[in-house]
Design an enzyme around this catalytic site. Structure first.
Site, PDB file in Angstrom:
ATOM      1  N   SER A 158      -1.225   2.968   2.837  1.00  0.00           N
ATOM      2  CA  SER A 158      -2.072   2.603   1.709  1.00  0.00           C
ATOM      3  C   SER A 158      -1.385   1.444   0.948  1.00  0.00           C
ATOM      4  O   SER A 158      -2.148   0.575   0.339  1.00  0.00           O
ATOM      5  CB  SER A 158      -1.984   3.914   0.595  1.00  0.00           C
ATOM      6  OG  SER A 158      -0.444   4.161   0.375  1.00  0.00           O
ATOM      7  N   TYR A 159      -0.277   1.141   0.933  1.00  0.00           N
ATOM      8  CA  TYR A 159       0.632   0.109   0.512  1.00  0.00           C
ATOM      9  C   TYR A 159       0.410  -1.097   1.198  1.00  0.00           C
ATOM     10  O   TYR A 159      -0.205  -2.247   0.566  1.00  0.00           O
ATOM     11  CB  TYR A 159       2.089   0.249   0.433  1.00  0.00           C
ATOM     12  CG  TYR A 159       3.073  -0.659  -0.166  1.00  0.00           C
ATOM     13  CD1 TYR A 159       3.066  -0.658  -1.512  1.00  0.00           C
ATOM     14  CD2 TYR A 159       3.762  -1.470   0.698  1.00  0.00           C
ATOM     15  CE1 TYR A 159       4.087  -2.012  -2.157  1.00  0.00           C
ATOM     16  CE2 TYR A 159       4.564  -2.584  -0.117  1.00  0.00           C
ATOM     17  CZ  TYR A 159       4.493  -2.793  -1.620  1.00  0.00           C
ATOM     18  OH  TYR A 159       5.409  -3.643  -1.906  1.00  0.00           O
ATOM     19  N   ALA A 160       0.451  -1.157   2.437  1.00  0.00           N
ATOM     20  CA  ALA A 160      -0.033  -2.195   3.159  1.00  0.00           C
ATOM     21  C   ALA A 160      -1.296  -2.715   2.988  1.00  0.00           C
ATOM     22  O   ALA A 160      -1.859  -3.800   2.896  1.00  0.00           O
ATOM     23  CB  ALA A 160       0.298  -2.278   4.781  1.00  0.00           C
ATOM     24  N   LYS A 163      -1.856  -4.405  -0.381  1.00  0.00           N
ATOM     25  CA  LYS A 163      -1.135  -5.735  -0.530  1.00  0.00           C
ATOM     26  C   LYS A 163      -2.056  -6.630   0.440  1.00  0.00           C
ATOM     27  O   LYS A 163      -2.255  -7.946   0.124  1.00  0.00           O
ATOM     28  CB  LYS A 163       0.181  -5.591   0.172  1.00  0.00           C
ATOM     29  CG  LYS A 163       1.200  -5.014  -0.918  1.00  0.00           C
ATOM     30  CD  LYS A 163       1.151  -5.459  -2.164  1.00  0.00           C
ATOM     31  CE  LYS A 163       2.296  -4.909  -3.145  1.00  0.00           C
ATOM     32  NZ  LYS A 163       2.043  -5.809  -4.525  1.00  0.00           N
TER      33      LYS A 163
END
Length: 256
Positions: A158-160, A163
Site C-alpha cells: 500500500s505504501y509503494a 508513493k
C-alpha cells in the site's frame, strides 16, 4: 563565507511538520531564511518543531492542524497559511502513514486506504488548493516518494502504491503547470530517523548489512542531506528542473 539564504522572503508549506524527516527539511529551509507553514494531523510534534525553528533561526512559523485525507481541512489549512503570510512560494508534501510490514494479501481495504488517503489523496488535495497561490508566485512543488515503490519492497504494497501514485501525479502536474512556470519534482530520501536508529540497536547485524549496501556507507541526514536538496529544488537555480525524481539515497537505486 556569507550564508546565501536562498529562501529569504519566501513562504514554504510543509506537510507532516511534526515528523522527523519533515523537521529536518523545515530546519534546512529556516536556515535559508524561509517563513514556514506547518501542517500535521498531530499538534504536539508540530508545535515542538515551530518552537525549535523560532528559537534556532528566528523564523516566523504558522501552524495548522489538518488531516490530509480530508479535502475541506486541507483547503482551510492552505488558505489560512497563505492568508497569514500573503503568499505561498513552495509546497512540500512529506506526510504519509501506512500499514508497513503486512504482505499484499494480509492487507485489508482499511489498511490500503490508510496509505492512499494519507499520502496520495493528501498530496492531490494540497496541490489542488495550493495551485492558485503557486501560480501567482511561479512557485515550486516537492513531493516525497520512496525507494520502496521503485524496488517493490516486500511488506510495503500500500505504501509503494501510494508513493508511485504520487510520482505519476507529479509528472502530470509538471506538464500541466509548466505554462505557469511552476516546477514540480519528487525526492526519494534514505534518511536516519529515531525509529531506524532504535531498530539498528536492536538488530545490529542486519543494520550493518543494510549500511554495506549503501555506496556512501551511511544513511542521510534529514537537514543536511535531504533538506538541502529540497532547498535547491525550490530555489531559482532549479527552475529548469521539473517532472523529475531525485534519488537522495547515497547511491542506492542508481540508474543508468
Amino acid at each position: 563565507m556569507q550564508h546565501l539564504r536562498r529562501m529569504e522572503d519566501r513562504v514554504v508549506l510543509l506537510t507532516g511538520g511534526g515528523g522527523g524527516i519533515a523537521r529536518g527539511v523545515a530546519r534546512a529551509f529556516a536556515d535559508e531564511g524561509a517563513k514556514m507553514i506547518l501542517t500535521d494531523i498531530f499538534p504536539g510534534g508540530m508545535e515542538r518543531t515551530k518552537a525549535e525553528l523560532e528559537h534556532d533561526f528566528g523564523t516566523e512559523v504558522f501552524t495548522c492542524v489538518a488531516d490530509g485525507s480530508k479535502e475541506d481541512e486541507v483547503k482551510e489549512a492552505v488558505e489560512k497559511g497563505a492568508a497569514h503570510f500573503g503568499k505561498l512560494n513552495v509546497l512540500i508534501n512529506s506526510a504519509q502513514t501506512s500499514a508497513s510490514g503486512l504482505t499484499l494479501v494480509e492487507h485489508t481495504q482499511a489498511d490500503f486506504d490508510k496509505a492512499i488517503y494519507s499520502g496520495l489523496y493528501a498530496t492531490f488535495f494540497y496541490m489542488k488548493y495550493a495551485f492558485p497561490f503557486l501560480k501567482e508566485t511561479k512557485g515550486s512543488v516537492i513531493n516525497f516518494a520512496s525507494g520502496a515503490g521503485i524496488s517493490g519492497k516486500p511488506g510495503q504494497s500500500s505504501y509503494a502504491a501510494a508513493k508511485e501514485g504520487i510520482r505519476g501525479l507529479s509528472r502530470v502536474a509538471a506538464n500541466e503547470w509548466g505554462a505557469y512556470d511552476i516546477n514540480v519534482n519528487v525526492v526519494l530520501p534514505l534518511v536516519m530517523t529515531d525509529k531506524l536508529a532504535q531498530w539498528g540497536q536492536e538488530n545490529p547485524e542486519m543494520f550493518r548489512k543494510n549500511l554495506d549496501e549503501i555506496p556512501l556507507g551511511r544513511y542521510g541526514d534529514a537537514q543536511k542531506d535531504i533538506g538541502k536538496v529540497c532547498v535547491f529544488l525550490a530555489s531559482y537555480d532549479a527552475k529548469y528542473i521539473t517532472g523529475d525524481t531525485l534519488f537522495i539515497q547515497g547511491g542506492v537505486g542508481m540508474k543508468p
